[in-house]
Design an enzyme around this catalytic site. Structure first.
Site, PDB file in Angstrom:
ATOM      1  N   HIS A 346       0.792  -1.228   0.000  1.00  0.00           N
ATOM      2  CA  HIS A 346       0.000   0.000   0.000  1.00  0.00           C
ATOM      3  C   HIS A 346       0.818   1.269   0.000  1.00  0.00           C
ATOM      4  O   HIS A 346       0.247   2.361   0.006  1.00  0.00           O
ATOM      5  CB  HIS A 346      -0.912   0.042   1.235  1.00  0.00           C
ATOM      6  N   LYS A 534      -9.596  13.636   4.420  1.00  0.00           N
ATOM      7  CA  LYS A 534      -8.672  12.493   4.428  1.00  0.00           C
ATOM      8  C   LYS A 534      -7.789  12.648   5.659  1.00  0.00           C
ATOM      9  O   LYS A 534      -7.797  13.703   6.296  1.00  0.00           O
ATOM     10  CB  LYS A 534      -7.822  12.478   3.153  1.00  0.00           C
ATOM     11  N   ARG A 535      -7.024  11.606   5.993  1.00  0.00           N
ATOM     12  CA  ARG A 535      -6.113  11.757   7.124  1.00  0.00           C
ATOM     13  C   ARG A 535      -5.169  12.935   6.893  1.00  0.00           C
ATOM     14  O   ARG A 535      -4.827  13.264   5.764  1.00  0.00           O
ATOM     15  CB  ARG A 535      -5.315  10.467   7.334  1.00  0.00           C
ATOM     16  N   LYS A 540      -0.097  14.554   1.870  1.00  0.00           N
ATOM     17  CA  LYS A 540      -1.411  14.847   1.296  1.00  0.00           C
ATOM     18  C   LYS A 540      -1.610  16.349   1.080  1.00  0.00           C
ATOM     19  O   LYS A 540      -2.530  16.773   0.401  1.00  0.00           O
ATOM     20  CB  LYS A 540      -2.513  14.279   2.182  1.00  0.00           C
ATOM     21  N   THR A 642      -8.724   6.578  -2.454  1.00  0.00           N
ATOM     22  CA  THR A 642     -10.067   6.083  -2.773  1.00  0.00           C
ATOM     23  C   THR A 642     -11.101   7.189  -2.560  1.00  0.00           C
ATOM     24  O   THR A 642     -12.191   7.132  -3.138  1.00  0.00           O
ATOM     25  CB  THR A 642     -10.447   4.871  -1.906  1.00  0.00           C
ATOM     26  N   LYS A 646     -14.726   8.089  -4.620  1.00  0.00           N
ATOM     27  CA  LYS A 646     -16.051   8.320  -4.035  1.00  0.00           C
ATOM     28  C   LYS A 646     -16.618   9.648  -4.508  1.00  0.00           C
ATOM     29  O   LYS A 646     -17.807   9.766  -4.814  1.00  0.00           O
ATOM     30  CB  LYS A 646     -15.961   8.349  -2.500  1.00  0.00           C
TER      31      LYS A 646
HETATM   32  C1  PLP Z   1     -12.393   6.821   1.830  1.00  0.00           C
HETATM   33  C2  PLP Z   1     -11.967   7.187   3.178  1.00  0.00           C
HETATM   34  C3  PLP Z   1     -10.612   7.454   3.434  1.00  0.00           C
HETATM   35  C4  PLP Z   1      -9.555   7.437   2.360  1.00  0.00           C
HETATM   36  O1  PLP Z   1      -9.488   8.721   1.766  1.00  0.00           O
HETATM   37  P1  PLP Z   1      -8.246   9.168   0.851  1.00  0.00           P
HETATM   38  O2  PLP Z   1      -8.693  10.493   0.321  1.00  0.00           O
HETATM   39  O3  PLP Z   1      -8.136   8.148  -0.242  1.00  0.00           O
HETATM   40  O4  PLP Z   1      -7.056   9.244   1.706  1.00  0.00           O
HETATM   41  C5  PLP Z   1     -10.252   7.790   4.729  1.00  0.00           C
HETATM   42  N1  PLP Z   1     -11.157   7.865   5.726  1.00  0.00           N
HETATM   43  C6  PLP Z   1     -12.466   7.629   5.497  1.00  0.00           C
HETATM   44  C7  PLP Z   1     -13.417   7.740   6.642  1.00  0.00           C
HETATM   45  C8  PLP Z   1     -12.916   7.280   4.227  1.00  0.00           C
HETATM   46  O5  PLP Z   1     -14.212   7.025   4.040  1.00  0.00           O
END
Ligand code: PLP
Length: 799
Positions: A346, A534-535, A540, A642, A646
């Site tokens: 990953h 995101k985190r 990022k 991901t 979404k």
């Molecule tokens: C999808 C998701 C992530 C991943 O988000 P990235 O933008 O790909 O880092 C992290 N936390 C939650 C709660 C998510 O639903």
């Protein structure tokens, strides 16, 4: 429902609280699901089908009630019944705590995979840990992140079933004794080990509309002895027992809150071995009882996928059981192990690559260490004799080197498949990070671009959009997401675009009201909702985003009449508790918000909102209302992402770097339907390798950048001595390791294009619909299909 509330709570329906109703509906769902669960297991057993076990330290499943209702076809009934008695379904479902058994992307991926496995009728199950405390709950106090424990199991969790009779024993520490048998072979015995009971709790994974119910098995650590065994003994012994019991229960006590970074903590290593040993023992028991074929045939019946290196001890644990309990020789055990286990990588971030101190593994898991040592010896010997061209790099390939056990190397050597999670990521693994391993084992490496379940992330979270889509292309996209491509025919249809536009506005209105309820901030529902959720991590680059906000603020201060389309910047992000710089960025976002949101010169053109405690349930509220999806990682750093998928599915347009799956989104929709900017991965990697970038040059030459950095340094942002010297120093004195300044200008320019595009509604909506149309590829159904046919070689249950 009336009968349920009466039976469960002895209450009349009209007196039932939202929580009563939540439990009543969950119980109705369980009545529906449990018989199907039994049937599914029976079918797998009877047909002796090949099954896959997905081992993961994290499953970020979020809430299950609405999802389970949807998948077993009861959602409309439940919503209707609740509305009929004057209840708001959302408020009822909100009584379920988020199962926050994951940090972020990696754990959410595991949850999406389970949904797709069951929905595609594949026999595939999850194995994880039943942490009593999930990821911390984030509160913000005066801009500072505070972490509260997330005791999500405080009240009964209706989805789990304890399976005490299927418990297994796990051994830690102790000593290993060798004994030579008459036939000359060696036998191994362990003495004085600490024993722990691993008790499974099963959660049903309900397929969409297909009667298939798979299993997510979460292991809980319990003490072997009972409290009552000590009732008659001396109190000191009793207290010693309680102490011991507590330390054992700690193994499944809490989830480590670090995302994309590795901490060499012994308890974490214990957790990993606990998961792996319980799962492998369980899988072998299943094989012996239900398949009953010779062990050498095991890879024909079972595949095990390990989600990152966290469960890579599965390799030596499998070897241990095959040799010590099943009496196989090394070569045979290795053959079976190596053809059963597959590994997903990953990340290439060096701080996230797991390496355990050799002595820690040796003390905690003496027999496992012996096996790793032997795997390493044999591997290195093979390198020396069969690959003289690699002799110089053996220290970079050895599983045990510089007093550490390198888990990624173990995972590659001990598996039949190594996959990356997006094309660019797999290419970087092959060409850079793991190039010697690729040279050795070219056939093992493959790509499986991530995906998300479109049933949760489109159908469930955005019912309005789903309805509008089904009106024009029919409902078949729900089972065949690639059919969303038919929307292209409507991408210039004015009446359709108008409907999609209206849905977005309604979703934005709902989010605006949530934001007002939670923060008291009033936002303009016609403004551009510019979202980064995101985190929080340097790579990022939330910092680049907030620099853009500061830049716009400075522009508006200089010229309050500036013609700017109003924007709302929305952030959601948890920082690891020990990640100082990440917490500084949270503070900065709040400081900027407190200034921008209250400055009359801005005339409401800019708003900055930070929503605390970002988790799956909050994501479900934000994503359908997003106009702009910020995917702005330093190129080469985000393996896939991901969140980008979404948001695309919900009609957001991506502002992104050429990183992770953003590239594959761009390849599909074309440059005219996405906003890409900034350094490319090869440029970034080149700078790291050969230098040639000086952040200070940009500071010296770009007035906009200098002004922002000086504001951070001199504390203009904040009346009470709030300043951000650490961020300032990190950029100027550590030479901006994530290229925030380098990408600043192209980022600002790109956002000017965004603003122009947003003003032309029909162009914007055409772009939006084009993104939805192409998003079918990013359904985890496609990803799972690829894993199933190319790695696992498993078949659907009833074709
Ligand atoms: C999808 C998701 C992530 C991943 O988000 P990235 O933008 O790909 O880092 C992290 N936390 C939650 C709660 C998510 O639903």
């Amino acid at each position: 429902m009336a009968a349920k509330t009466n039976v469960l709570f002895g209450k009349k329906l009209k007196d039932a609280t939202n929580k009563d109703l939540y439990y009543a509906i969950a119980s109705i769902v369980n009545d529906e699901v449990h018989p199907q669960w039994g049937e599914t297991n029976h079918t797998y057993e009877k047909k002796k089908v090949k099954q896959v076990f997905y081992l993961s330290m994290e499953f970020l499943v979020g809430r299950l009630l609405e999802n389970n209702l949807l998948n077993c076809g009861l959602l409309d009934d439940a919503n209707g019944a609740l509305k009929k008695i004057g209840k708001d379904p959302e408020k009822v479902y909100a009584n379920e705590p988020d199962a926050g058994l994951g940090n972020g992307g990696l754990g959410r991926l595991a949850a999406c995979f389970l949904d797709s496995l069951a929905s595609l009728k594949y026999p595939g199950h999850g194995c994880g840990i039943r942490y009593r405390y999930g990821l911390f709950e984030q509160r913000i106090i005066h801009g500072h992140q505070i972490e509260l424990p997330d005791y999500w199991l405080q009240e009964e969790y209706p989805w789990e079933t304890r399976k005490g009779e299927e418990s297994v024993k796990i051994h830690f520490r102790g000593s290993v004794h060798m004994h030579r048998k008459i036939d000359g072979s060696l036998e191994f015995h362990y003495k004085n080990t600490d024993q722990v009971n691993a008790v499974p709790y099963d959660i049903p994974v309900v397929g969409y509309n297909n009667q298939v119910v798979n299993t997510l098995r979460l292991w809980s650590a319990e003490s072997i002895t009972r409290d009552t065994d000590y009732l008659t003994s001396k109190s000191s012994k009793y207290y010693h027992h309680l102490d011991h019991k507590h330390s054992i229960e700690q193994i499944s006590g809490f989830l480590y809150p670090d995302d994309s970074s590795y901490e060499g903590k012994e308890l974490r290593l214990k957790q990993q071995y606990f998961l792996v040993s319980a799962s492998i023992q369980n899988i072998l028991r299943h094989f012996k009882r239900q398949i009953g074929a010779p062990l050498s045939d095991l890879p024909e019946y079972i595949a095990i996928q390990i989600n990152d290196t966290h469960p890579s001890l599965a390799i030596p644990e499998f070897m241990r059981i095959l040799m010590d309990d099943e009496n196989l020789g090394w070569d045979q055990a290795w053959e079976i192990t190596r053809h059963t286990i597959a590994y997903t990588n990953h990340t290439t971030l060096s701080e996230a690559l797991e390496k355990w101190p050799k002595t820690m593994v040796q003390e905690l898991l003496p027999r496992i260490y012996m096996i790793i040592d032997e795997i390493n010896e044999r591997f290195c010997r093979g390198l020396w004799f069969d690959h003289p061209e690699l002799r110089d790099v053996i220290p970079e390939l050895a599983i045990i080197a510089d007093e550490q056990v390198h888990m990624a190397r173990l995972a590659i050597v001990g598996s039949f498949s190594v996959n990356g999670v997006a094309k660019i990521h797999t290419d970087i693994l092959k060409k850079k990070e793991m190039k010697h391993f690729y040279q050795l084992f070219p056939d093992r490496f493959n790509n499986k671009t991530n995906g998300v379940t479109h049933r949760r992330w489109l159908l469930q979270v955005n019912p309005r959009l789903s309805t509008v889509i089904s009106e024009v292309i029919g409902p078949n996209w729900i089972c065949r997401p690639s059919q969303l491509i038919s929307l292209l025919r409507y991408s210039k249809d004015a009446s359709f675009l108008e409907k999609v536009d209206k849905v977005k506005l309604e979703n934005k209105r709902s989010l605006a009201s949530l934001i007002y309820d939670r923060t008291g901030i009033k936002i303009d529902e016609h403004s551009i909702f510019d979202v980064q959720i995101k985190r929080l991590h340097e790579y990022k680059r939330q910092l680049l985003n907030i620099f853009h906000v500061i830049y716009l603020y400075n522009e508006l201060k200089d010229n309050p009449n500036l013609d700017l389309t109003p924007r709302t910047f929305i952030f959601g992000a948890k920082a690891a508790p020990s990640y100082h710089l990440a917490k500084e960025v949270i503070k900065l976002i709040h400081t900027v918000a407190s200034i921008v949101n209250h400055d009359p010169d801005i005339r409401g053109k800019l708003k900055v909102v930070f929503l605390e405690n970002y988790n799956v349930s909050l994501a479900e509220k934000i994503i359908p209302a997003t106009d702009i999806s910020e995917q702005i990682s330093t190129a080469s750093k985000e393996a896939s992402g991901t969140g980008n998928m979404k948001m695309m599915m919900n009609g957001a347009l991506t502002v992104g770097t050429m990183d992770g799956a953003n590239i594959e989104i761009r390849d599909l929709v074309g440059d005219q339907h996405i906003f890409m900017f900034g350094l490319k991965a090869d440029e970034v990697l080149n700078y790291y390798e050969h230098g040639g970038y000086t952040a200070r040059d940009i500071y010296n030459t770009d007035d906009r950048v200098r002004r922002i950095l000086d504001q951070l340094n001199e504390g203009v942002f904040g009346s009470q001595e709030i300043e951000f010297k650490d961020i300032y120093y990190n950029i100027l004195y550590h030479n901006d390791p994530y290229f925030v300044l380098k990408d600043f200008d192209p980022y600002i320019e790109t956002h000017e294009l965004v603003e122009q595009a947003y003003r032309d509604r029909s162009t914007w909506m055409n772009m939006s619909v084009t993104n939805i149309a192409y998003s079918g590829k990013f359904s985890s159904d496609r990803t799972i299909q690829e894993y199933a046919s190319e790695i696992w070689k498993i078949n659907k249950t009833h074709p």
